[in-house]
Write a protein that holds these residues in place. Structure first.
Motif, PDB file in Angstrom:
ATOM      1  N   GLU A  66      -4.987  -7.754  -4.445  1.00  0.00           N
ATOM      2  CA  GLU A  66      -4.627  -6.341  -4.383  1.00  0.00           C
ATOM      3  C   GLU A  66      -4.357  -5.979  -2.919  1.00  0.00           C
ATOM      4  O   GLU A  66      -5.057  -6.443  -2.016  1.00  0.00           O
ATOM      5  CB  GLU A  66      -5.759  -5.468  -4.913  1.00  0.00           C
ATOM      6  N   ALA A  67      -3.356  -5.154  -2.680  1.00  0.00           N
ATOM      7  CA  ALA A  67      -3.066  -4.690  -1.317  1.00  0.00           C
ATOM      8  C   ALA A  67      -2.390  -3.326  -1.374  1.00  0.00           C
ATOM      9  O   ALA A  67      -1.388  -3.161  -2.079  1.00  0.00           O
ATOM     10  CB  ALA A  67      -2.187  -5.691  -0.578  1.00  0.00           C
ATOM     11  N   LYS A  68      -2.938  -2.380  -0.626  1.00  0.00           N
ATOM     12  CA  LYS A  68      -2.344  -1.042  -0.549  1.00  0.00           C
ATOM     13  C   LYS A  68      -1.858  -0.710   0.850  1.00  0.00           C
ATOM     14  O   LYS A  68      -1.187   0.301   1.053  1.00  0.00           O
ATOM     15  CB  LYS A  68      -3.367   0.007  -1.006  1.00  0.00           C
ATOM     16  N   THR A  69      -2.223  -1.566   1.830  1.00  0.00           N
ATOM     17  CA  THR A  69      -1.771  -1.348   3.210  1.00  0.00           C
ATOM     18  C   THR A  69      -1.123  -2.618   3.731  1.00  0.00           C
ATOM     19  O   THR A  69      -1.387  -3.721   3.233  1.00  0.00           O
ATOM     20  CB  THR A  69      -2.950  -0.988   4.132  1.00  0.00           C
ATOM     21  N   PHE A  70      -0.295  -2.473   4.763  1.00  0.00           N
ATOM     22  CA  PHE A  70       0.343  -3.643   5.361  1.00  0.00           C
ATOM     23  C   PHE A  70      -0.699  -4.560   6.013  1.00  0.00           C
ATOM     24  O   PHE A  70      -0.520  -5.780   6.038  1.00  0.00           O
ATOM     25  CB  PHE A  70       1.400  -3.214   6.385  1.00  0.00           C
ATOM     26  N   GLU A  71      -1.780  -3.978   6.511  1.00  0.00           N
ATOM     27  CA  GLU A  71      -2.836  -4.799   7.111  1.00  0.00           C
ATOM     28  C   GLU A  71      -3.475  -5.702   6.056  1.00  0.00           C
ATOM     29  O   GLU A  71      -3.703  -6.894   6.281  1.00  0.00           O
ATOM     30  CB  GLU A  71      -3.897  -3.896   7.752  1.00  0.00           C
ATOM     31  N   GLU A  72      -3.766  -5.114   4.874  1.00  0.00           N
ATOM     32  CA  GLU A  72      -4.324  -5.926   3.774  1.00  0.00           C
ATOM     33  C   GLU A  72      -3.342  -7.014   3.355  1.00  0.00           C
ATOM     34  O   GLU A  72      -3.735  -8.169   3.125  1.00  0.00           O
ATOM     35  CB  GLU A  72      -4.625  -5.031   2.569  1.00  0.00           C
ATOM     36  N   LEU A  73      -2.067  -6.655   3.258  1.00  0.00           N
ATOM     37  CA  LEU A  73      -1.037  -7.624   2.860  1.00  0.00           C
ATOM     38  C   LEU A  73      -0.985  -8.780   3.854  1.00  0.00           C
ATOM     39  O   LEU A  73      -0.948  -9.954   3.460  1.00  0.00           O
ATOM     40  CB  LEU A  73       0.319  -6.929   2.761  1.00  0.00           C
ATOM     41  N   PHE A  74      -0.988  -8.449   5.148  1.00  0.00           N
ATOM     42  CA  PHE A  74      -0.909  -9.483   6.186  1.00  0.00           C
ATOM     43  C   PHE A  74      -2.136 -10.389   6.134  1.00  0.00           C
ATOM     44  O   PHE A  74      -2.017 -11.621   6.070  1.00  0.00           O
ATOM     45  CB  PHE A  74      -0.792  -8.834   7.571  1.00  0.00           C
ATOM     46  N   ASP A  75      -3.329  -9.795   6.150  1.00  0.00           N
ATOM     47  CA  ASP A  75      -4.565 -10.581   6.238  1.00  0.00           C
ATOM     48  C   ASP A  75      -4.742 -11.491   5.023  1.00  0.00           C
ATOM     49  O   ASP A  75      -5.129 -12.663   5.158  1.00  0.00           O
ATOM     50  CB  ASP A  75      -5.782  -9.657   6.366  1.00  0.00           C
ATOM     51  N   ARG A  76      -4.444 -10.975   3.836  1.00  0.00           N
ATOM     52  CA  ARG A  76      -4.670 -11.768   2.622  1.00  0.00           C
ATOM     53  C   ARG A  76      -3.600 -12.836   2.450  1.00  0.00           C
ATOM     54  O   ARG A  76      -3.852 -13.893   1.873  1.00  0.00           O
ATOM     55  CB  ARG A  76      -4.776 -10.843   1.409  1.00  0.00           C
ATOM     56  N   THR A  77      -2.410 -12.560   2.938  1.00  0.00           N
ATOM     57  CA  THR A  77      -1.358 -13.589   2.931  1.00  0.00           C
ATOM     58  C   THR A  77      -1.715 -14.698   3.919  1.00  0.00           C
ATOM     59  O   THR A  77      -1.614 -15.891   3.594  1.00  0.00           O
ATOM     60  CB  THR A  77       0.008 -12.976   3.294  1.00  0.00           C
ATOM     61  N   GLU A  78      -2.132 -14.315   5.115  1.00  0.00           N
ATOM     62  CA  GLU A  78      -2.471 -15.314   6.140  1.00  0.00           C
ATOM     63  C   GLU A  78      -3.643 -16.191   5.703  1.00  0.00           C
ATOM     64  O   GLU A  78      -3.731 -17.366   6.084  1.00  0.00           O
ATOM     65  CB  GLU A  78      -2.827 -14.604   7.458  1.00  0.00           C
ATOM     66  N   ALA A  79      -4.541 -15.657   4.896  1.00  0.00           N
ATOM     67  CA  ALA A  79      -5.734 -16.404   4.475  1.00  0.00           C
ATOM     68  C   ALA A  79      -5.427 -17.521   3.479  1.00  0.00           C
ATOM     69  O   ALA A  79      -6.277 -18.388   3.229  1.00  0.00           O
ATOM     70  CB  ALA A  79      -6.751 -15.433   3.869  1.00  0.00           C
ATOM     71  N   LEU A  80      -4.233 -17.525   2.902  1.00  0.00           N
ATOM     72  CA  LEU A  80      -3.876 -18.536   1.893  1.00  0.00           C
ATOM     73  C   LEU A  80      -3.536 -19.879   2.560  1.00  0.00           C
ATOM     74  O   LEU A  80      -3.013 -19.909   3.675  1.00  0.00           O
ATOM     75  CB  LEU A  80      -2.692 -18.049   1.057  1.00  0.00           C
ATOM     76  N   PRO A  81      -3.780 -21.002   1.869  1.00  0.00           N
ATOM     77  CA  PRO A  81      -3.574 -22.335   2.462  1.00  0.00           C
ATOM     78  C   PRO A  81      -2.098 -22.771   2.432  1.00  0.00           C
ATOM     79  O   PRO A  81      -1.722 -23.730   1.751  1.00  0.00           O
ATOM     80  CB  PRO A  81      -4.439 -23.243   1.588  1.00  0.00           C
ATOM     81  N   TRP A  82      -1.254 -22.080   3.184  1.00  0.00           N
ATOM     82  CA  TRP A  82       0.183 -22.362   3.161  1.00  0.00           C
ATOM     83  C   TRP A  82       0.512 -23.791   3.588  1.00  0.00           C
ATOM     84  O   TRP A  82       1.490 -24.380   3.126  1.00  0.00           O
ATOM     85  CB  TRP A  82       0.917 -21.350   4.054  1.00  0.00           C
TER      86      TRP A  82
END
Length: 377
Positions: A66-82
């Motif tokens: 879930e993400a409602k802010t760009f900060e949440e979107l950035f942090d949770r995307t970066e946390a994934l094992p790309w």
């Protein structure tokens, strides 16, 4: 082999068919709007790309949150094992879409996701300069619906409807995976006659022949994931294709006919049929609907007639529907499946359908009018 959370995407109205196909291939599934979830390895990804007749794409789910802010979107995307998917030189364009969400500016969503992945990969691969993006293509998508973010990696490339045999097409052609869906919905058995009375460029009869021979629809095309040398072992794609080819039954005799009033369309259909390697399986012939007759029984008619969307065409199309009704209604052992956007079809055909099914031909809402025959033993 590592297992991935996967989705097979599908046009609205045929998700259940994709789910059935996946279950027949041995996968546990969860059918949702526009997609079917399942789990599989890289081999399963190749296998389902090659075998799925009615799906659009096969995608790896990289992450959901879930993400409602760009900060949440950035942090949770970066946390994934790309780094488990993308090598240091990967080209990874990010497409985006957003519905009913706080983060509704799609270009900004795409840019934030891209930036987060770049940050993660730069840290993992110890890059201080820009990532090269000179290697294989890894197409990513960020889809946000009601603030729920799904990040996916497309394994297919060109949509699965692009089988590779359609060398020519007429106006408003039916996509190959929709044609395959109509064949499957008709519950046709390959030992019975199959007729498309308005065949156009031949897509429905060709898909019927592929189905009748159990030929994997994607066997003669490639997929974007085949270039992923970090994930796909050398020779695996060839092994999966050879395994699929061994399951085809090229010896079964099929009784499939395609007709069209326009000789030019028949020429196009024959060209496409040759490209599909099915010349001996389908008979194409120039013939008007009203001029066809048969003594055969227990057949199936599948048709995608003109819809008469322009006012000037409406009366011509309604006359065609009347001709169909006059000809087909007495054929009680035959089942008829007619796809049209004209919701008054039954009025002109002269009989109520046994069942109607709402389908989308691209963005156009259509109905599949089904008239079930009573088979003679």
């Amino acid at each position: 082999m590592q297992e991935y959370q996967l989705i097979a995407t599908a046009a609205s109205g045929i998700e259940a068919l994709v789910g059935k196909e996946l279950r027949n291939l041995g996968y546990d599934t969860r059918v949702e709007n526009g997609r079917v979830r399942y789990i599989g390895t890289i081999k399963d990804i190749l296998n389902t790309n090659i075998w799925l007749r009615t799906a659009d794409r096969v995608k790896i789910i990289v992450g959901e949150f879930e993400a409602k802010t760009f900060e949440e979107l950035f942090d949770r995307t970066e946390a994934l094992p790309w780094e488990s998917l993308l090598p240091v030189d990967a080209q990874f364009p990010v497409e985006g879409k957003s519905h009913h969400s706080q983060l509704h500016n799609v270009p900004s969503v795409q840019a934030i996701v891209k930036k987060a992945i770049v940050r993660r990969l730069s840290d993992v691969y110890h890059r201080r300069t820009r990532l090269p993006e000179t290697g294989a293509l890894y197409p990513l998508e960020v889809a946000i619906n009601k603030d729920h973010v799904m990040l996916t990696l497309d394994t297919t490339g060109d949509s699965l409807f692009k089988r590779g045999y359609r060398k020519a097409k007429g106006g408003a052609p039916l996509k190959e995976n929709m044609a395959a869906a109509l064949v499957m919905l008709a519950h046709w058995f390959p030992d019975n006659p199959f007729v498309d009375p308005v065949c156009g460029s031949g897509t429905i009869p060709i898909e019927a022949a592929l189905y009748g021979h159990n030929i994997a629809p994607g066997i003669n095309r490639s997929f974007v994931c085949e270039q992923w040398t970090n994930l796909v072992p050398d020779g695996l794609a060839d092994d999966v294709r050879n395994e699929a080819d061994s399951k085809a039954d090229y010896d079964v005799e099929l009784d499939i006919h395609g007709y069209d009033i326009d000789q030019n369309m028949i020429d196009i259909a024959q060209e496409n049929c040759r490209a599909a390697g099915l010349t001996h399986d389908i008979t194409f012939k120039q013939l008007a609907v009203k001029d066809w007759h048969t003594d055969k029984i227990n057949g199936v008619i599948v048709a995608n007639p003109p819809y008469g969307e322009r006012l000037s065409d409406k009366e011509t199309v309604h006359e065609l529907y009347r001709q169909m009704g006059k000809l087909y209604r007495p054929m009680t052992t035959w089942s008829k499946y007619i796809l049209t956007a004209d919701l008054e079809f039954e009025k002109y055909y002269g009989a109520s359908a046994t069942k109607k099914r709402k389908l989308y031909n691209g963005a156009l809402r259509t109905d599949l009018f089904q008239y079930w025959g009573k088979k003679k033993r």
